[in-house]
Design a protein around this motif. Structure first.
Motif, PDB file in Angstrom:
ATOM      1  N   ALA A   1       2.655  -8.835   4.772  1.00 28.07           N
ATOM      2  CA  ALA A   1       3.949  -8.666   5.455  1.00 28.07           C
ATOM      3  C   ALA A   1       4.347  -7.186   5.490  1.00 28.07           C
ATOM      4  CB  ALA A   1       5.026  -9.497   4.756  1.00 28.07           C
ATOM      5  N   TYR A   2       4.157  -6.490   4.368  1.00 28.16           N
ATOM      6  CA  TYR A   2       4.507  -5.065   4.300  1.00 28.16           C
ATOM      7  C   TYR A   2       3.634  -4.247   5.251  1.00 28.16           C
ATOM      8  CZ  TYR A   2       4.961  -0.330   2.476  1.00 28.16           C
ATOM      9  OH  TYR A   2       5.151   1.020   2.359  1.00 28.16           O
ATOM     10  N   ASN A   3       2.311  -4.457   5.165  1.00 31.73           N
ATOM     11  CA  ASN A   3       1.382  -3.693   6.005  1.00 31.73           C
ATOM     12  C   ASN A   3       1.641  -3.945   7.493  1.00 31.73           C
ATOM     13  OD1 ASN A   3       0.252  -2.593   3.716  1.00 31.73           O
ATOM     14  ND2 ASN A   3      -1.594  -3.837   3.776  1.00 31.73           N
ATOM     15  N   THR A   4       1.965  -5.180   7.846  1.00 30.77           N
ATOM     16  CA  THR A   4       2.283  -5.505   9.235  1.00 30.77           C
ATOM     17  C   THR A   4       3.557  -4.788   9.660  1.00 30.77           C
ATOM     18  OG1 THR A   4       1.219  -7.665   9.040  1.00 30.77           O
ATOM     19  CG2 THR A   4       2.785  -7.383  10.851  1.00 30.77           C
ATOM     20  N   ARG A   5       4.547  -4.803   8.792  1.00 25.88           N
ATOM     21  CA  ARG A   5       5.842  -4.185   9.113  1.00 25.88           C
ATOM     22  C   ARG A   5       5.698  -2.683   9.351  1.00 25.88           C
ATOM     23  NH1 ARG A   5      10.902  -5.759   9.012  1.00 25.88           N
ATOM     24  NH2 ARG A   5      10.407  -7.735   8.038  1.00 25.88           N
TER      25      ARG A   5
ATOM     26  N   ASP B   1      -1.426   1.507  -3.206  1.00 25.10           N
ATOM     27  CA  ASP B   1      -2.037   1.951  -1.953  1.00 25.10           C
ATOM     28  C   ASP B   1      -3.313   2.752  -2.202  1.00 25.10           C
ATOM     29  OD1 ASP B   1      -0.839   4.183  -3.002  1.00 25.10           O
ATOM     30  OD2 ASP B   1       0.400   4.636  -1.266  1.00 25.10           O
ATOM     31  N   ASP B   2      -3.851   2.681  -3.426  1.00 22.85           N
ATOM     32  CA  ASP B   2      -5.077   3.389  -3.790  1.00 22.85           C
ATOM     33  C   ASP B   2      -6.216   2.380  -3.964  1.00 22.85           C
ATOM     34  OD1 ASP B   2      -7.183   4.750  -5.005  1.00 22.85           O
ATOM     35  OD2 ASP B   2      -5.858   6.009  -6.208  1.00 22.85           O
ATOM     36  N   PRO B   3      -7.106   2.257  -2.962  1.00 21.40           N
ATOM     37  CA  PRO B   3      -8.182   1.259  -3.040  1.00 21.40           C
ATOM     38  C   PRO B   3      -9.091   1.423  -4.260  1.00 21.40           C
ATOM     39  CG  PRO B   3      -8.022   2.149  -0.822  1.00 21.40           C
ATOM     40  CD  PRO B   3      -7.111   2.974  -1.701  1.00 21.40           C
ATOM     41  N   ALA B   4      -9.370   2.652  -4.669  1.00 24.84           N
ATOM     42  CA  ALA B   4     -10.273   2.886  -5.806  1.00 24.84           C
ATOM     43  C   ALA B   4      -9.668   2.352  -7.107  1.00 24.84           C
ATOM     44  CB  ALA B   4     -10.590   4.374  -5.936  1.00 24.84           C
ATOM     45  N   LYS B   5      -8.390   2.620  -7.330  1.00 20.75           N
ATOM     46  CA  LYS B   5      -7.739   2.141  -8.553  1.00 20.75           C
ATOM     47  C   LYS B   5      -7.624   0.619  -8.545  1.00 20.75           C
ATOM     48  CE  LYS B   5      -5.139   6.269  -9.740  1.00 20.75           C
ATOM     49  NZ  LYS B   5      -3.831   6.886  -9.943  1.00 20.75           N
TER      50      LYS B   5
ATOM     51  N   VAL C   1      -7.045  -0.746 -18.210  1.00 23.07           N
ATOM     52  CA  VAL C   1      -6.924  -0.340 -16.809  1.00 23.07           C
ATOM     53  C   VAL C   1      -5.555  -0.782 -16.319  1.00 23.07           C
ATOM     54  CG1 VAL C   1      -7.863  -0.570 -14.488  1.00 23.07           C
ATOM     55  CG2 VAL C   1      -9.405  -0.579 -16.449  1.00 23.07           C
ATOM     56  N   GLN C   2      -4.663   0.177 -16.171  1.00 24.09           N
ATOM     57  CA  GLN C   2      -3.287  -0.122 -15.778  1.00 24.09           C
ATOM     58  C   GLN C   2      -3.039   0.339 -14.346  1.00 24.09           C
ATOM     59  OE1 GLN C   2      -1.015  -1.799 -17.704  1.00 24.09           O
ATOM     60  NE2 GLN C   2      -2.707  -2.068 -19.133  1.00 24.09           N
ATOM     61  N   ILE C   3      -2.338  -0.482 -13.604  1.00 24.18           N
ATOM     62  CA  ILE C   3      -1.945  -0.151 -12.238  1.00 24.18           C
ATOM     63  C   ILE C   3      -0.433  -0.294 -12.158  1.00 24.18           C
ATOM     64  CG2 ILE C   3      -2.066  -0.878  -9.828  1.00 24.18           C
ATOM     65  CD1 ILE C   3      -4.703   0.042 -10.484  1.00 24.18           C
TER      66      ILE C   3
ATOM     67  N   GLY D   1       7.072   7.846   4.813  1.00 27.40           N
ATOM     68  CA  GLY D   1       5.668   8.226   4.658  1.00 27.40           C
ATOM     69  C   GLY D   1       4.850   7.074   4.105  1.00 27.40           C
ATOM     70  N   ALA D   2       5.161   5.859   4.543  1.00 24.26           N
ATOM     71  CA  ALA D   2       4.562   4.639   3.991  1.00 24.26           C
ATOM     72  C   ALA D   2       3.065   4.569   4.259  1.00 24.26           C
ATOM     73  CB  ALA D   2       5.254   3.412   4.584  1.00 24.26           C
ATOM     74  N   GLU D   3       2.340   4.119   3.257  1.00 23.84           N
ATOM     75  CA  GLU D   3       0.901   3.884   3.354  1.00 23.84           C
ATOM     76  C   GLU D   3       0.646   2.396   3.129  1.00 23.84           C
ATOM     77  OE1 GLU D   3      -1.492   6.000   4.112  1.00 23.84           O
ATOM     78  OE2 GLU D   3      -0.127   7.716   4.255  1.00 23.84           O
ATOM     79  N   PRO D   4      -0.405   1.835   3.739  1.00 26.08           N
ATOM     80  CA  PRO D   4      -0.710   0.425   3.533  1.00 26.08           C
ATOM     81  C   PRO D   4      -1.024   0.134   2.062  1.00 26.08           C
ATOM     82  CG  PRO D   4      -1.988   1.308   5.359  1.00 26.08           C
ATOM     83  CD  PRO D   4      -1.315   2.465   4.688  1.00 26.08           C
TER      84      PRO D   4
END
Length: 201
Positions: free
Chosen positions: A156-160, A91-95, A83-85, A175-178
């Motif tokens: 920090a990223y998600n807050t920014r 930003d993919d909760p399922a993976k 299982v590689q990420i 087009g940033a995603e959390p």
């Protein structure tokens, strides 16, 4: 002519400040920090995966009848390493959940193997085994620290990307995603285990 020059001299710095205030530079910087912390997490998981074959070989010589536990550890390691990420999947909760579950299963299998070893006094005193056990313990601590650092970078990223003025550049330009933080995947992991020495207290 002079008016155009003055206008350019005024507009260029103003545009640079405006773009800078919209996260043009800070968003990629924060994302690279998340990616770097994720690489640290992967590095520590790889360290654990590399140690497991040595541990299994060391235990095999002593615990021949515990083949099922050794097989389980080997299979869990294979699943965990399959299982590689990569940074694009953060930003993919399922993976992320799939990756976390595979790593949790491996950790659980290692725990069972180390608990099984208690029945083998000669193995417990074997220097190779003690060294590997120490290395695995150290690796588990490093994994915990790496995951914590990753979660801090994600926060920090998600807050920014959700706060003004950086959210403008985050959405419009990138087009940033959390990003997805690590979470406990073992049921009841949020509660401290009960220690029982069998003395009824």
């Amino acid at each position: 002519m002079r008016a155009k020059t003055l206008m350019r001299m005024f507009l260029v710095p103003t545009a640079a400040v405006s773009l800078g205030a919209c996260g043009v530079n800070s968003i990629p910087t924060a994302e690279e920090e998340v990616n770097a912390r994720w690489a640290d997490v992967q590095n520590q998981y790889q360290r654990r995966a590399d140690l497991i074959p040595n541990l299994v070989r060391t235990v095999q010589g002593y615990a021949a009848q515990e083949r099922n536990v050794l097989t389980e550890v080997t299979q869990a390691r294979a699943r965990a390493t399959s299982v590689q990420i990569n940074a694009d999947d953060l930003d993919d909760p399922a993976k992320m959940q799939q990756f976390q579950q595979a790593q949790t299963q491996l950790g659980t299998s290692l725990g069972r193997l180390l608990a099984t070893v208690e029945a083998y006094p000669d193995l417990k005193s074997n220097q190779n085994f003690l060294t590997l056990q120490s290395q695995l313990e150290s690796t588990e601590n490093r994994i915990t620290i790496a995951r914590s650092d990753y979660n801090q970078a994600v926060q920090a990223y998600n807050t920014r990307i959700r706060t003004f003025p950086d959210m403008i550049g985050a959405k419009v330009i990138y087009g940033a995603e959390p990003k997805v933080p690590f979470q406990a995947t073992t049921p009841g992991a949020e509660q401290a285990p009960t220690v029982d020495f069998g003395n009824g207290q």
